[in-house]
Design a protein around this motif. Structure first.
Motif, PDB file in Angstrom:
ATOM      1  N   ALA A 182       0.863  -1.166   0.094  1.00  0.00           N
ATOM      2  CA  ALA A 182      -0.005  -0.026  -0.001  1.00  0.00           C
ATOM      3  C   ALA A 182       0.848   1.063  -0.041  1.00  0.00           C
ATOM      4  CB  ALA A 182      -0.864   0.022   1.204  1.00  0.00           C
ATOM      5  N   THR A 205      -5.062   8.408   3.380  1.00  0.00           N
ATOM      6  CA  THR A 205      -5.724   7.525   2.439  1.00  0.00           C
ATOM      7  C   THR A 205      -4.588   6.592   2.244  1.00  0.00           C
ATOM      8  OG1 THR A 205      -7.302   9.480   1.850  1.00  0.00           O
ATOM      9  CG2 THR A 205      -6.965   7.518   0.339  1.00  0.00           C
ATOM     10  N   ARG A 206      -5.165   5.386   2.103  1.00  0.00           N
ATOM     11  CA  ARG A 206      -4.193   4.220   1.954  1.00  0.00           C
ATOM     12  C   ARG A 206      -4.672   3.510   0.971  1.00  0.00           C
ATOM     13  NH1 ARG A 206      -2.203   1.194   7.199  1.00  0.00           N
ATOM     14  NH2 ARG A 206      -4.473   0.717   7.350  1.00  0.00           N
ATOM     15  N   ASP A 207      -3.858   3.197  -0.356  1.00  0.00           N
ATOM     16  CA  ASP A 207      -4.467   2.498  -1.386  1.00  0.00           C
ATOM     17  C   ASP A 207      -3.516   1.141  -1.287  1.00  0.00           C
ATOM     18  OD1 ASP A 207      -6.435   4.034  -2.822  1.00  0.00           O
ATOM     19  OD2 ASP A 207      -4.754   5.451  -3.154  1.00  0.00           O
ATOM     20  N   PRO A 250      -8.347  -3.362  -6.403  1.00  0.00           N
ATOM     21  CA  PRO A 250      -7.512  -2.524  -5.402  1.00  0.00           C
ATOM     22  C   PRO A 250      -8.476  -1.923  -4.324  1.00  0.00           C
ATOM     23  CG  PRO A 250      -7.075  -1.658  -7.724  1.00  0.00           C
ATOM     24  CD  PRO A 250      -8.015  -2.664  -7.843  1.00  0.00           C
ATOM     25  N   ARG A 272      -9.104   0.956  -0.742  1.00  0.00           N
ATOM     26  CA  ARG A 272      -8.751   2.079  -0.364  1.00  0.00           C
ATOM     27  C   ARG A 272      -9.423   2.056   1.185  1.00  0.00           C
ATOM     28  NH1 ARG A 272      -9.112   7.755  -3.230  1.00  0.00           N
ATOM     29  NH2 ARG A 272      -7.210   7.023  -3.990  1.00  0.00           N
TER      30      ARG A 272
END
Length: 256
Positions: free
Chosen positions: A170, A186-188, A196, A198
């Motif tokens: 991430a 915000t973490r993808d 994916p 989020r």
């Protein structure tokens, strides 16, 4: 607590310790040293508010403390009970928790307090700390440092999980909500074979004197404040604050 909260690791607590490895010489070790220096050595009683998977509670128990761990996340507490069945875990909200007893030491680690966003709710959390403290109880808080690097550059940018059962990486992006004094992450996540994902977390930022003001209003005296787990004196420029305070036994002030 935060209606906008979404976090892969809260939904899958078995992955939490893979992403955030910790050792006994890190935060709980710092707590143990400071507690011993300031009058709350083991054996004694300890309440960990925001205990997560119970990793720190296991360390404190092994060090000789009689511990209770509380977390507001049902999944976290369920996982903690399954992995560490010999420990005492409860589900509870730090704004309203009342166990009807006091402890020699209270901890709130892993930025748990920063999930409380409003001033009124911060006062309620402080009231909870005071409600579980007797004269001389030591409180240890671990929170992000609002004066470190305001845009979040000091905080973790890349995350990874690599286990036989699960792999993911991430990238995190941080921005400031200045009006509400929040650090928004915000973490993808990229997970092989899956779309994916989020997740989204907001952390309340507190300045050192601001945090001291909340503690003082509820009967605590700050004994020390650090930006490192070695408890070395500094200009408090690090990404986190580690705060030790003592409860004086005074009745908490009334706050809205």
């Amino acid at each position: 607590m935060d209606p906008m909260l979404s976090n892969l690791l809260y939904d899958h607590p078995e992955l939490y310790e893979e992403v955030y490895p910790d050792t006994e010489t890190d935060i709980p070790g710092m707590c143990r040293r400071l507690f011993a220096e300031h009058g709350a050595p083991a054996p004694g009683t300890l309440l960990d508010i925001g205990c997560g998977t119970g990793r720190h509670l296991e360390y404190f128990t092994g060090a000789g403390y009689a511990c209770v761990g509380v977390d507001c996340q049902d999944a976290m507490v369920g996982y903690a009970r399954g992995r560490r069945p010999h420990l005492d875990f409860r589900v509870g909200d730090m704004r309203t928790l009342r166990l009807g007893r006091t402890f020699a030491a209270v901890t709130c680690l892993g930025w748990a307090l920063s999930n409380i966003h409003s001033n009124a709710d911060l006062h309620r959390a402080m009231e909870t700390y005071a409600a579980h403290s007797g004269p001389g109880t030591l409180l240890f808080l671990h929170v992000p440092n609002a004066i470190a690097t305001p845009e979040g550059h000091a905080f973790q940018q890349r995350f990874s999980i690599d286990t036989p059962a699960f792999r993911a990486t991430a990238e995190a992006d941080y921005r400031l909500d200045r009006r509400n004094q929040l650090l928004v992450r915000t973490r993808d996540w990229l997970i092989p074979g899956r779309a994916p994902m989020r997740d989204h977390v907001r952390f309340r930022l507190l300045f050192p004197k601001e945090l001291e003001g909340y503690l003082t209003a509820h009967g605590f005296t700050v004994l020390a404040m650090y930006d490192n787990t070695a408890a070395a004196a500094s200009e408090l420029a690090g990404a986190a604050l580690y705060v030790l305070a003592r409860f004086g036994g005074a009745a908490p002030a009334a706050h809205p």
